[in-house]
Design an enzyme around this catalytic site. Structure first.
Site, PDB file in Angstrom:
ATOM      1  N   GLY A 143      -9.000   5.787   1.699  1.00 44.70           N
ATOM      2  CA  GLY A 143      -9.682   6.571   2.549  1.00 44.70           C
ATOM      3  C   GLY A 143     -11.072   5.881   3.071  1.00 44.70           C
TER       4      GLY A 143
ATOM      5  CG  ASP B 148      -1.842   1.036   1.334  1.00 45.47           C
ATOM      6  OD1 ASP B 148      -2.364   1.591   0.178  1.00 45.47           O
ATOM      7  OD2 ASP B 148      -2.250   1.339   2.436  1.00 45.47           O
ATOM      8  CG  HIS B 149      -0.330   4.995   0.043  1.00 45.14           C
ATOM      9  ND1 HIS B 149      -0.708   5.898  -1.031  1.00 45.14           N
ATOM     10  CD2 HIS B 149      -1.298   4.572   0.657  1.00 45.14           C
ATOM     11  CE1 HIS B 149      -1.878   6.233  -0.618  1.00 45.14           C
ATOM     12  NE2 HIS B 149      -2.388   5.254   0.240  1.00 45.14           N
TER      13      HIS B 149
ATOM     14  CG  HIS C 234      -5.099   7.752   3.891  1.00 46.19           C
ATOM     15  ND1 HIS C 234      -4.163   8.395   3.062  1.00 46.19           N
ATOM     16  CD2 HIS C 234      -5.288   6.745   3.207  1.00 46.19           C
ATOM     17  CE1 HIS C 234      -4.003   7.577   2.195  1.00 46.19           C
ATOM     18  NE2 HIS C 234      -4.893   6.729   2.032  1.00 46.19           N
TER      19      HIS C 234
ATOM     20  CG  ASN D 265      -7.167   0.867  -0.437  1.00 48.88           C
ATOM     21  OD1 ASN D 265      -7.684   0.174  -1.163  1.00 48.88           O
ATOM     22  ND2 ASN D 265      -5.949   1.540  -0.628  1.00 48.88           N
TER      23      ASN D 265
ATOM     24  CD  GLU E 283      -2.395   8.097  -4.463  1.00 47.36           C
ATOM     25  OE1 GLU E 283      -2.217   7.097  -3.799  1.00 47.36           O
ATOM     26  OE2 GLU E 283      -2.256   9.281  -3.934  1.00 47.36           O
TER      27      GLU E 283
HETATM   28  P1  13P Z   1      -8.548   4.718   6.148  1.00 46.04           P
HETATM   29  O1  13P Z   1      -7.591   4.422   7.183  1.00 46.04           O
HETATM   30  O2  13P Z   1      -9.216   5.824   6.113  1.00 46.04           O
HETATM   31  O3  13P Z   1      -9.535   3.712   5.912  1.00 46.04           O
HETATM   32  O4  13P Z   1      -7.882   4.758   4.594  1.00 46.04           O
HETATM   33  C1  13P Z   1      -6.994   3.342   4.272  1.00 46.04           C
HETATM   34  C2  13P Z   1      -6.398   3.698   2.973  1.00 46.04           C
HETATM   35  O5  13P Z   1      -6.780   4.176   2.088  1.00 46.04           O
HETATM   36  C3  13P Z   1      -5.192   2.852   2.819  1.00 46.04           C
HETATM   37  O6  13P Z   1      -4.428   3.051   1.700  1.00 46.04           O
END
Ligand code: 13P
Length: 287
Positions: free
Chosen positions: A208, A84-85, A177, A229, A135
């Site tokens: 988010g 992730d990211h 997020h 996510n 992204e």
């Molecule tokens: P949240 O923590 O807001 O649920 O977002 C998760 C997210 O986007 C992980 O990449």
């Protein structure tokens, strides 16, 4: 079954539902999410941020834990293990460690540099059969100490990145997020519609997911969002259940201090949260 996210997202896009990405932090988290996916016959994506990867002793530890758990628990639904990211370096490490899916977040680079690095990773992931998320337009809020201002992506830039052959595309549309502030303006559906119009049948990713109202989630799915996510919501549910256990003094009664008992309410709370999200996203029974 550990698989790339490609097929599950292609199906989700065509079937107008979304697959949840739930971020993992430890063994309990991973087990709770995998068991829920299996019980609900839902495909699932396990998200690992670079910070969580470090916390869990590195990507190899994570990949081996997930693979072994899928085997030992007899998980037959499709599971993608996804960075992730990821940074460019993080992406390389996860490819090597055996992840089945990678996110390269080049949104903080210039569009030219984002394109160049994403292109290189598309080629690498393609040759190994891995899925790749890119992204455009950074997602607001705080994640692993990095605070993004939260941009609304330029649909033309989204098209440029989509055309590189990525599997799925995350685009900032006012989402952030963590918890949403009281005065949050909501998602920019016009931008989302424009991005999908330009990118054809590219599965779009909504980051988010915590705290976005159900009607907005459904609308986003109808406009092409195929992966959502969720991280903070599982953390909040885990913390609340654990707090309740301790505040009720249960850790001080009998063997209530045993971690297998102490962490059980939090574990169940994660399972309930994941199930609720899968229902909302429409992925139940789609495995
Ligand atoms: P949240 O923590 O807001 O649920 O977002 C998760 C997210 O986007 C992980 O990449």
């Amino acid at each position: 079954m550990l698989v790339s996210a490609k097929e599950m997202l292609t199906k989700a896009h065509a079937g107008h539902y979304a697959v949840g990405q739930f971020n993992i932090n430890n063994l309990e988290w991973t087990k709770a999410i995998l068991l829920t996916a299996q019980e609900q016959k839902s495909p699932v994506i396990l998200g690992v941020s670079e910070g969580a990867g470090k916390y869990m002793c590195g990507y190899k530890t994570v990949a081996n834990m997930v693979k072994a758990m899928i085997d030992e628990l007899g998980i037959t639904v499709p599971v993608a293990l996804h960075l992730d990211h990821g940074s460019y370096e993080g992406a390389k490490k996860c490819i090597e460690a055996g992840f089945s899916s990678i996110m390269f977040d080049g949104s903080h680079y210039s569009i030219e540099e984002n394109i160049a690095k994403t292109k290189e990773l598309v080629a690498e992931c393609d040759s190994l059969g891995l899925s790749l998320e890119a992204e455009v337009g950074s997602i607001g809020g705080e994640e692993d100490g990095v605070v993004g201002a939260g941009e609304v992506a330029d649909p033309n830039e989204c098209k440029m990145i989509a055309d590189l052959g990525v599997t799925m595309l995350a685009a900032g549309i006012g989402n952030i997020h963590g918890k949403y502030p009281e005065n949050w303006a909501g998602l920019s559906f016009d931008t989302l519609a424009k991005i999908q119009e330009l990118t054809g049948d590219m599965p779009l990713v909504l980051h988010g997911g915590t705290g976005i109202p159900a009607d907005m989630i459904k609308k986003a799915i109808s406009l092409g969002v195929s992966k959502i996510n969720v991280n903070t919501e599982c953390q909040l549910a885990f913390a609340a259940a654990t707090r309740e256990y301790i505040e009720a003094g249960k850790d001080q009664s009998g063997k209530g201090f045993d971690p297998r008992k102490l962490l059980a309410p939090g574990f169940e709370a994660i399972k309930a949260t994941v199930k609720e999200k899968m229902e909302l996203f429409g992925s139940i029974g789609k495995a």
